[in-house]
Design a protein around this motif. Structure first.
Motif, PDB file in Angstrom:
ATOM      1  N   MET A   1     118.330  29.946 102.788  1.00 45.67           N
ATOM      2  CA  MET A   1     117.164  30.690 103.267  1.00 45.67           C
ATOM      3  C   MET A   1     117.292  31.080 104.731  1.00 45.67           C
ATOM      4  N   ASN A   2     118.073  30.279 105.508  1.00 44.79           N
ATOM      5  CA  ASN A   2     118.250  30.638 106.921  1.00 44.79           C
ATOM      6  C   ASN A   2     119.540  31.404 107.179  1.00 44.79           C
TER       7      ASN A   2
ATOM      8  N   VAL B   1     119.585  24.752  99.818  1.00 43.30           N
ATOM      9  CA  VAL B   1     118.535  25.764  99.692  1.00 43.30           C
ATOM     10  C   VAL B   1     118.056  26.186 101.078  1.00 43.30           C
ATOM     11  N   GLU B   2     117.867  25.223 101.967  1.00 41.04           N
ATOM     12  CA  GLU B   2     117.449  25.536 103.339  1.00 41.04           C
ATOM     13  C   GLU B   2     118.486  26.418 104.031  1.00 41.04           C
TER      14      GLU B   2
ATOM     15  N   GLN C   1     112.274  30.708  95.258  1.00 39.26           N
ATOM     16  CA  GLN C   1     112.820  30.565  96.608  1.00 39.26           C
ATOM     17  C   GLN C   1     114.051  31.436  96.830  1.00 39.26           C
ATOM     18  N   LEU C   2     114.898  31.509  95.811  1.00 42.62           N
ATOM     19  CA  LEU C   2     116.174  32.206  95.918  1.00 42.62           C
ATOM     20  C   LEU C   2     116.298  33.255  94.822  1.00 42.62           C
TER      21      LEU C   2
ATOM     22  N   ASN D   1     120.433  34.684  98.668  1.00 40.24           N
ATOM     23  CA  ASN D   1     119.205  34.859  99.427  1.00 40.24           C
ATOM     24  C   ASN D   1     118.345  35.964  98.806  1.00 40.24           C
ATOM     25  N   LYS D   2     117.032  35.799  98.834  1.00 49.38           N
ATOM     26  CA  LYS D   2     116.112  36.797  98.283  1.00 49.38           C
ATOM     27  C   LYS D   2     116.312  38.176  98.903  1.00 49.38           C
TER      28      LYS D   2
END
Length: 291
Positions: free
Chosen positions: A80-81, A76-77, A98-99, A218-219
């Motif tokens: 997001m990056n 997940v990290e 988050q996603l 990713n969002k």
């Protein structure tokens, strides 16, 4: 005059070159990075579903595997990056915040149908379990960050947690807990992968709650999410999604070895589903009695 013509000619050449570069750039195939670990029991199937979705859309993507074993928290990290472009995971409201989810259940809901991995010789402990209250008497092992852990705890069950998936098999073998709930398509191959451990698949019970695997991006990449959703929906319409689902070795094992129709079902609530979960689309969810 000649200098002016040369200058004009050079300008035209540059304009044509820049236009050609623009066309090439627009036709560049984007790369999608995802983690594929040998220890991931669902990785091969999820990868095939991604490829199936991409086969049903016009945009061209190349896939790039990022090797190594990662926890879900790490994936997940990395999503997001920007280090990863796609992951697959059991869905929850928190993860969907988050996603960006692709709301097509890859296993048609079978992820929420659970068999138990137990120690050989312990079947008698489970022969007397017939409902949720009975199940509360045993300890269950799960991953710390898994939504399944939250679901089991929300139903009042006794859960022992650890960060690493592989540790759970050794912890069960060593008596740290009594059973390891796994999706019905997972435990047979997993037990086979640990032949030195004293483990087997419990014969009577099936825990059932509404949940499944989604693909996540990713969002900031909603375009990719919508393309993957479009591709999977097209695969559902033309039958190739169902064909891939039924041909998966793990699903076949659940059907042939799991005796799904004759198990004692213990229903559990899942308070962690998003309101956007497509419960009303019957074609997305399997009835185990039809298998």
């Amino acid at each position: 005059m000649k200098a002016k013509i040369d200058k004009l000619h050079w300008s035209l050449v540059m304009a044509i070159a820049l236009a050609a570069m623009s066309i090439c750039a627009s036709g560049t195939t984007a790369t999608l990075k995802y983690n594929q670990a040998e220890s991931d029991p669902n990785g091969y199937y999820a990868e095939k579903m991604i490829k199936l979705a991409l086969e049903h859309i016009d945009t061209k993507y190349e896939l790039e595997i990022v090797p190594g074993s990662m926890t879900q928290v790490r994936m997940v990290e990395d999503m997001m990056n920007g280090s990863l472009d796609i992951i697959w995971a059991g869905t929850s409201k928190d993860l969907e915040e988050q996603l960006e989810p692709v709301r097509i259940p890859l296993y048609k809901g079978l992820l929420g149908h659970r068999f138990l991995i137990i120690r050989k010789g312990d079947q008698a402990m489970f022969d007397g379990i017939n409902n949720l209250e009975d199940l509360k008497k045993v300890k269950l092992g799960q991953g710390t960050a898994w939504v399944d852990t939250k679901i089991l705890e929300a139903n009042g069950l006794n859960v022992v947690k650890t960060m690493k998936y592989q540790n759970l098999f050794y912890m069960l073998d060593g008596g740290r807990f009594d059973a390891f709930p796994r999706a019905v398509f997972e435990p047979f191959s997993e037990v086979a992968n640990y032949p030195a451990l004293n483990l087997t698949v419990e014969k009577r019970l099936m825990l059932v709650y509404k949940m499944d695997f989604y693909l996540f991006v990713n969002k900031n990449n909603k375009k990719l999410a919508r393309e993957l959703e479009l591709g999977l929906n097209r695969a559902i319409v033309d039958g190739s999604f169902e064909k891939l689902f039924l041909s998966a070795k793990s699903v076949q094992e659940a059907i042939t070895k799991g005796d799904l129709k004759n198990r004692v079902v213990i229903p559990l609530d899942n308070p962690f589903n998003s309101k956007e979960t497509p419960i009303d689309r019957a074609e997305l969810w399997i009835d185990p009695n039809s298998l």
